[in-house]
Write an enzyme that holds these catalytic residues in place. Structure first.
Site, PDB file in Angstrom:
ATOM      1  N   LYS A 172       0.860  -1.165   0.000  1.00 40.31           N
ATOM      2  CA  LYS A 172       0.000   0.000   0.000  1.00 40.31           C
ATOM      3  C   LYS A 172       0.904   1.225   0.000  1.00 40.31           C
ATOM      4  O   LYS A 172       2.054   1.190   0.449  1.00 40.31           O
ATOM      5  CB  LYS A 172      -0.949   0.025   1.204  1.00 40.31           C
ATOM      6  CG  LYS A 172      -0.319   0.160   2.582  1.00 40.31           C
ATOM      7  CD  LYS A 172       0.004   1.548   3.046  1.00 40.31           C
ATOM      8  CE  LYS A 172      -1.205   2.444   2.972  1.00 40.31           C
ATOM      9  NZ  LYS A 172      -0.837   3.852   3.392  1.00 40.31           N
ATOM     10  N   THR A 183       9.526   1.528   1.556  1.00 37.48           N
ATOM     11  CA  THR A 183       8.476   2.501   1.824  1.00 37.48           C
ATOM     12  C   THR A 183       7.130   1.820   1.938  1.00 37.48           C
ATOM     13  O   THR A 183       6.995   0.664   1.592  1.00 37.48           O
ATOM     14  CB  THR A 183       8.420   3.578   0.733  1.00 37.48           C
ATOM     15  OG1 THR A 183       7.557   4.615   1.178  1.00 37.48           O
ATOM     16  CG2 THR A 183       7.916   3.037  -0.565  1.00 37.48           C
TER      17      THR A 183
END
Length: 396
Positions: A172, A183
């Protein structure tokens, strides 16, 4: 190696549910569980204000590089929540461990959503109580999204020692994307047989040229985490670093990471254009990566792309603000296959010809530094009015 429809590897199950962190019955919690303990690896945000789940899961994996379950909630980040937030992670681990009849040291926890709000443990308990396990539940990618416009997922299959091996990943991320490790929240599971230390080395190495090379807005999340589990259910010989089988697995593993990273960049908040920057003939790999990310992360370059103006000077300033070796007189810049700068001199185009370079949603910028032989790539998106609108109204 071939890309296949999304599915879980052997002896991996999942479940997803609406716990209550999000409104309107949206999926906001999931888990991914191996039938047996699995080798595990992780990389984590370098933000100084690491969220409670990041702190605890990092310690959990560092114990012996093993996990058997990962549980994720969206809608509450459990970040900047002090000692109570840390304790709530341990309480979360115990709730999952009790339901699955596992040791809590085999449970990894991740959260995403609003920062600074304590995790409601009654809601969390409701989620754990509702979660079930199935090889057919493939909704985990949907359960972890926040401002994302779509889920991000990829699955590949390869053969090792005549055994079919599956590598499945989902992520996500849409905003607050500018990593220095990995990330967003990203999870990779595989049935390959590989030791935890080797999996960690592979993840740490690959993250540098995949997730570390994306940026949406230059903002680093407090909750970033990339986790990997490998349970060995494919029954291939244990992978040995440097062997042909290891190299083949590494290619598939990196492909999954690269694909997920690009999907995150492509779904940047409010973005109209996906941007890829390739830097060639740099002094070394580190500088190639540095320059490509500086270009794709420049707000001036992002605005240039949004405005469909081939203002190459903005690309040049992004290169020049790095410490990379450059030859100021011999830089070449290509935009979507058309060279717009040759030997640091602009090529003449009409305004209509320049605007025609922006007709594709995917923008590819190639830069030749002419100082070495190294190459690097970074991915991002343009900067639009919508980005400001989304983040001005963000509440969860």
């Amino acid at each position: 190696m071939k890309t296949i429809d999304f599915k879980w590897p052997l002896n991996i199950k999942s479940g997803s549910t609406h716990a209550g962190f999000k409104p309107d019955e949206q999926l906001d919690m999931c888990w991914v569980v191996s039938d047996t303990p699995a080798s595990a690896a992780g990389v984590y945000t370098t933000n100084q204000f690491k969220a409670a789940p990041v702190q605890v899961t990092k310690k959990t994996i560092e114990l012996n590089h093993q996990l058997q379950a990962i549980v994720v909630n969206s809608g509450n980040a459990n970040s900047f929540t002090g000692d109570e937030g840390i304790q709530n992670v341990y309480n979360s681990k115990q709730l999952v461990a009790d339901k699955l009849h596992l040791d809590d040291t085999l449970i990894g926890v991740a959260s995403t959503g609003i920062i600074g709000k304590q995790l409601d443990m009654n809601t969390y308990q409701n989620g754990v109580d509702s979660l079930e396990l199935s090889t057919d539940d493939i909704n985990a990618p949907e359960a972890i999204i926040t401002t994302d416009t779509c889920s991000k997922k990829v699955c590949v299959e390869l053969t090792l020692n005549d055994k079919p091996v599956t590598i499945t990943g989902f992520s996500k991320g849409s905003g607050m994307i500018h990593p220095n490790m990995g990330t967003t929240l990203s999870f990779i599971v595989t049935d390959a047989n590989i030791a935890g230390d080797d999996l960690q080395n592979l993840l740490s190495e690959d993250i540098v040229s995949t997730f570390n090379q994306i940026t949406v807005d230059g903002c680093m999340s407090t909750n970033d985490m990339v986790l990997a589990m490998a349970n060995g259910a494919a029954q291939n010989d244990q992978l040995v670093s440097g062997s042909d089988e290891y190299i083949e697995f590494a290619k598939g593993f990196k492909y999954v990471l690269t694909t997920l990273a690009k999907k995150v960049a492509q779904d940047g908040e409010g973005a109209n254009n996906f941007v890829e920057v390739n830097v060639n003939n740099a002094f070394d790999k580190q500088e190639a990566n540095l320059v490509s990310k500086a270009i794709v992360g420049s707000n001036l370059v992002k605005s240039m792309i949004f405005g469909k103006e081939a203002n190459w000077g903005r690309i040049v300033q992004a290169i020049g603000q790095t410490h990379a070796h450059v030859d100021p007189n011999h830089v070449a810049i290509t935009l979507n296959g058309t060279e717009i700068v040759t030997n640091s001199v602009p090529v003449s185009f009409t305004d209509d010809e320049l605007k025609a370079l922006f007709t594709d949603e995917n923008i590819i910028i190639d830069v030749d530094l002419n100082v070495g032989n190294a190459s690097g790539t970074a991915w991002g998106c343009d900067l639009t009015y919508k980005y400001v609108e989304i983040n001005a109204a963000y509440e969860g």
